[in-house]
Scaffold this motif. Structure first.
Motif, PDB file in Angstrom:
ATOM      1  N   SER A 322       0.920  -1.290   0.025  1.00 27.97           N
ATOM      2  CA  SER A 322       0.276   0.118   0.113  1.00 27.97           C
ATOM      3  C   SER A 322       0.883   1.314  -0.272  1.00 27.97           C
ATOM      4  CB  SER A 322      -0.981  -0.092   1.168  1.00 27.97           C
ATOM      5  OG  SER A 322       0.069   0.152   2.337  1.00 27.97           O
ATOM      6  N   SER A 323       0.139   2.328  -0.435  1.00 27.14           N
ATOM      7  CA  SER A 323       0.913   3.453  -0.454  1.00 27.14           C
ATOM      8  C   SER A 323       1.157   4.160   0.882  1.00 27.14           C
ATOM      9  CB  SER A 323       0.102   4.576  -1.214  1.00 27.14           C
ATOM     10  OG  SER A 323      -1.028   4.679  -0.939  1.00 27.14           O
ATOM     11  N   SER A 324       0.412   3.934   1.676  1.00 22.77           N
ATOM     12  CA  SER A 324       0.732   4.379   3.128  1.00 22.77           C
ATOM     13  C   SER A 324       1.900   3.680   3.656  1.00 22.77           C
ATOM     14  CB  SER A 324      -0.367   3.942   3.908  1.00 22.77           C
ATOM     15  OG  SER A 324      -0.762   2.584   4.199  1.00 22.77           O
ATOM     16  N   ASN A 325       2.365   2.491   3.137  1.00 23.83           N
ATOM     17  CA  ASN A 325       3.785   1.841   3.566  1.00 23.83           C
ATOM     18  C   ASN A 325       4.820   2.395   2.852  1.00 23.83           C
ATOM     19  OD1 ASN A 325       1.535   0.566   5.047  1.00 23.83           O
ATOM     20  ND2 ASN A 325       2.761  -1.307   5.262  1.00 23.83           N
ATOM     21  N   LYS A 326       4.842   2.989   1.968  1.00 26.51           N
ATOM     22  CA  LYS A 326       5.965   3.425   1.053  1.00 26.51           C
ATOM     23  C   LYS A 326       6.832   4.262   1.757  1.00 26.51           C
ATOM     24  CE  LYS A 326       6.656   5.354  -3.526  1.00 26.51           C
ATOM     25  NZ  LYS A 326       6.025   5.813  -4.734  1.00 26.51           N
ATOM     26  N   GLY A 330      13.167   4.605  -6.268  1.00 28.00           N
ATOM     27  CA  GLY A 330      14.545   4.640  -6.942  1.00 28.00           C
ATOM     28  C   GLY A 330      14.315   4.309  -8.298  1.00 28.00           C
ATOM     29  N   GLY A 331      15.304   4.300  -8.973  1.00 28.21           N
ATOM     30  CA  GLY A 331      15.532   3.744 -10.608  1.00 28.21           C
ATOM     31  C   GLY A 331      15.261   1.980 -10.485  1.00 28.21           C
ATOM     32  N   PHE A 332      15.466   1.377  -9.395  1.00 31.64           N
ATOM     33  CA  PHE A 332      15.340   0.056  -9.444  1.00 31.64           C
ATOM     34  C   PHE A 332      14.048  -0.461  -8.851  1.00 31.64           C
ATOM     35  CE2 PHE A 332      19.871   0.865 -10.573  1.00 31.64           C
ATOM     36  CZ  PHE A 332      20.143  -0.033 -11.291  1.00 31.64           C
ATOM     37  N   GLY A 333      13.385   0.084  -8.255  1.00 35.08           N
ATOM     38  CA  GLY A 333      12.240  -0.264  -7.591  1.00 35.08           C
ATOM     39  C   GLY A 333      11.727   0.731  -6.268  1.00 35.08           C
ATOM     40  N   THR A 334      10.685   0.193  -5.584  1.00 39.09           N
ATOM     41  CA  THR A 334      10.033   1.016  -4.636  1.00 39.09           C
ATOM     42  C   THR A 334      10.072   0.263  -3.406  1.00 39.09           C
ATOM     43  OG1 THR A 334       8.335   1.646  -6.140  1.00 39.09           O
ATOM     44  CG2 THR A 334       7.734   1.818  -3.853  1.00 39.09           C
ATOM     45  N   VAL A 335      10.448   0.956  -2.212  1.00 44.93           N
ATOM     46  CA  VAL A 335      10.837   0.494  -0.834  1.00 44.93           C
ATOM     47  C   VAL A 335       9.508   0.670   0.198  1.00 44.93           C
ATOM     48  CG1 VAL A 335      12.376   0.309   1.043  1.00 44.93           C
ATOM     49  CG2 VAL A 335      13.205   0.771  -1.274  1.00 44.93           C
TER      50      VAL A 335
END
Length: 627
Positions: A322-326, A330-335
């Motif tokens: 979920s976006s709330s946990n974002k 970066g260029g290689f992915g989302t954390v």
């Protein structure tokens, strides 16, 4: 200028007849940093003159001989013994520089002045086929002995710098060691060189081997599970040197007999030792080595099983990404931040679709490599997940986010007093040192910046994001690529313009990062950019004018000015335009931790700013190649 250097590996020197031209145990044509050939006839003539002089010169100053021939750029500096001087021309017939190693001596010549300077590269290693069954205890015990001997060797005088010693690893295993530097090295340079070779040997090339010979142009080490040197009495500046191996005096029959015995006995002993060792390893070396390789493969398989987590559990931990946990992207992915059923908080990197095309086997191998990088200044890798095209990497969660969230925030930056900033600089340096020199894998990060340095609850820095990192082989010094990966302002010119990268690329990034930490200003948004000034040029200008303290962040209330000046000095050394002049990270850590060390004066830095990078056309497409 040209040069040549040789020194014995043990305390006595066995001279081999020239006509034998025995093959070197190891040799390198062309220094690692100066790898080119010459068509200069004057240089070639001077080199042959020098080598001929050496083969006819029987006088050695305690086993170390140096000489030079020629003028200015045609000059050759050198040291040598007969067999090595004869053999080096056969193996390296046209190179401007070469190194050759025998068991009892080393020869080196080069077109640069190699005297009064420490170089631990290029390196050689000759290893035993037998591995110890207790690698951790073995490495810990031998490392302790080697560091102790390194300090003793460094205390030697201008005639000899060596030390020997032995230690019981187990009730059945005893290790004998010898460490040595060329005698014209300063104490600090000798110690630094030996420490680099020891780390390289125990943690990288020769992990848990019971016998190793390794070294570089200015120092070497050896340890075996049997006695291999004549005497175990260490030599230091406080101990009178032993007499030369032999002397020539006419009319003395007894001395002639003594000379003959001194020469013949070591030769016979060495031959018997070589025969014994060859037979020993021929009988026992093959099966144990194969067994070790199988054990390593099994250990890797078990480690992968431990690291692989259930995709559904990790997905649920992030609340279905979920976006709330974002946490960031970066260029290689989302954390994403996640919480496992056990209550442990984790950071999950969900690789982008570009990277998800990687095969499952390749992805697992990459995860295994990351897992093997364990250091308190690296973000701890916990595991991975795969499901069809999905690729997840799971790391420890660090509550204070990244360094840039504090450093470049007008409110949060006030929390970073000088003590914390200095602690962060030191931690980042130690993390890079581990990647470059202390781990079993030589890793170039390629994207070191404030955003990729995370902070734990105690504000300890941990290097993260290895998406652009490259793994180097043990004998590789640099590589090149057509796909520039990194962040504007942190990349050195040789990488941006030519695609060349090495550990010195990370050193450049570290220097920029140190300037950011001191100034509180981001390299890409420097306040003086409107006038054409970059953070690096601003630091260099004020350093040159004696106003370096103008660089300090105004929010820092109390500082140790000497400490700040040392950090600025080190940072400017790291961003020098010539990559070969930038220090390696072990030198950086020593300079940060020791006030007794005189820090060199930096040369002109690379004034590379964001506009310059944007205007550079990438080189033609080609694969990553070894240097």
């Amino acid at each position: 200028m040209k040069s040549l250097v040789i020194f014995p590996i043990i305390i006595f020197l066995i001279a081999t007849p020239v006509n034998s031209q025995r093959e070197f145990d190891a040799y390198i044509c062309g220094d690692e940093l100066y790898n080119y050939t010459t068509t200069n006839p004057t240089y070639k003539k001077n080199l042959h003159t020098l080598l001929s002089t050496i083969t006819s010169n029987s006088e050695m100053n305690y086993g170390f001989y140096n000489h030079s021939v020629g003028q200015n750029l045609d000059k050759v500096y050198g040291t040598c013994i007969n067999s090595a001087a004869a053999r080096i021309i056969l193996d390296c017939p046209s190179q401007n520089s070469a190194l050759g190693w025998y068991e009892n001596c080393m020869i080196r010549y080069s077109n640069i002045n190699i005297f009064k300077g420490e170089m631990s590269k290029p390196r050689f290693n000759i290893i035993s086929a037998r591995k110890t069954v207790h690698p951790k205890n073995f490495n810990l015990t031998v490392s302790k002995l080697m560091i102790e001997l390194a300090h003793k060797a460094a205390l030697g005088d201008s005639r000899r710098k060596f030390s020997t010693g032995e230690v019981n690893v187990t009730s059945k295993l005893k290790v004998y060691a010898l460490l040595q530097c060329i005698p014209d090295l300063e104490e600090f340079d000798c110690l630094n060189c030996l420490k680099l070779i020891v780390n390289y040997t125990l943690a990288d090339c020769c992990y848990a081997r019971e016998g190793v010979r390794a070294g570089g142009p200015t120092c070497n080490i050896r340890f075996e599970n049997y006695p291999f040197y004549k005497s175990a009495v260490p030599f230091s500046s406080q101990t009178p040197p032993p007499p030369p191996p032999y002397t020539h005096k006419k009319g003395s029959r007894s001395k002639s007999y003594r000379v003959a015995m001194i020469i013949i006995i070591p030769i016979i002993s060495s031959l018997l030792l070589v025969i014994f060792v060859s037979c020993y390893f021929k009988k026992r070396g093959e099966k144990p080595l194969q067994k070790v390789e199988n054990e390593e493969a099994e250990n890797d398989h078990r480690m992968l099983e431990t690291l692989q987590l259930d995709f559904g559990i990790v997905k649920a931990a992030t609340n279905n990404f979920s976006s709330s946990n974002k946490l960031g992207q970066g260029g290689f992915g989302t954390v994403y931040k996640g919480r496992l059923p056990s209550g442990d908080v984790i950071a999950v990197k969900r690789l982008s679709s570009t990277n998800s095309g990687q095969g499952e086997k390749e992805f697992k191998n990459e995860a295994l490599l990351i897992a093997k990088l364990q250091h308190r200044n690296l973000v701890r890798f916990l595991g991975f997940c795969t499901l069809k095209e999905e690729r997840l990497l799971i790391y420890e969660f660090l509550p204070n986010n990244s360094l840039d969230h504090f450093l470049f925030d007008p409110i949060k930056c006030t929390y970073l007093d000088w003590e914390k900033r200095y602690k962060i600089i030191g931690g980042i340096a130690r993390g890079l040192l581990y990647l470059h020199e202390e781990s079993r894998l030589l890793v170039v990060h390629r994207d070191l910046k404030a955003g990729n340095v995370l902070l734990d609850a105690e504000m300890n820095p941990k290097i993260s994001d290895f998406g652009t990192a490259r793994l180097f082989s043990a004998d590789q010094s640099r590589a090149y690529t057509s796909k520039i990966a990194g962040t504007c302002g942190y990349m050195p010119p040789e990488y941006v313009i030519h695609g060349n990268f090495s550990i010195k690329s990370d050193v450049f990034s570290f220097g920029v990062l140190v300037l950011e930490i001191i100034s509180g200003q981001k390299v890409s948004k420097f306040s003086g950019a409107q006038t054409g000034e970059s953070l690096i040029s601003f630091a260099w200008k004020n350093w040159s004018e004696g106003n370096a303290l103008r660089l300090i962040d105004s929010t820092i209330q109390a500082t140790d000015t000497n400490e700040v000046l040392r950090c600025i000095n080190i940072a400017l050394l790291c961003v020098q335009e010539n990559a070969t002049q930038r220090p390696i990270m072990s030198s950086v850590v020593l300079m940060l931790n020791s006030y007794s060390i005189t820090i060199p004066i930096p040369s002109h830095p690379a004034f590379l700013v964001q506009d310059d990078i944007a205007s550079v056309a990438p080189p033609q497409d080609h694969n990553i190649l070894e240097s």
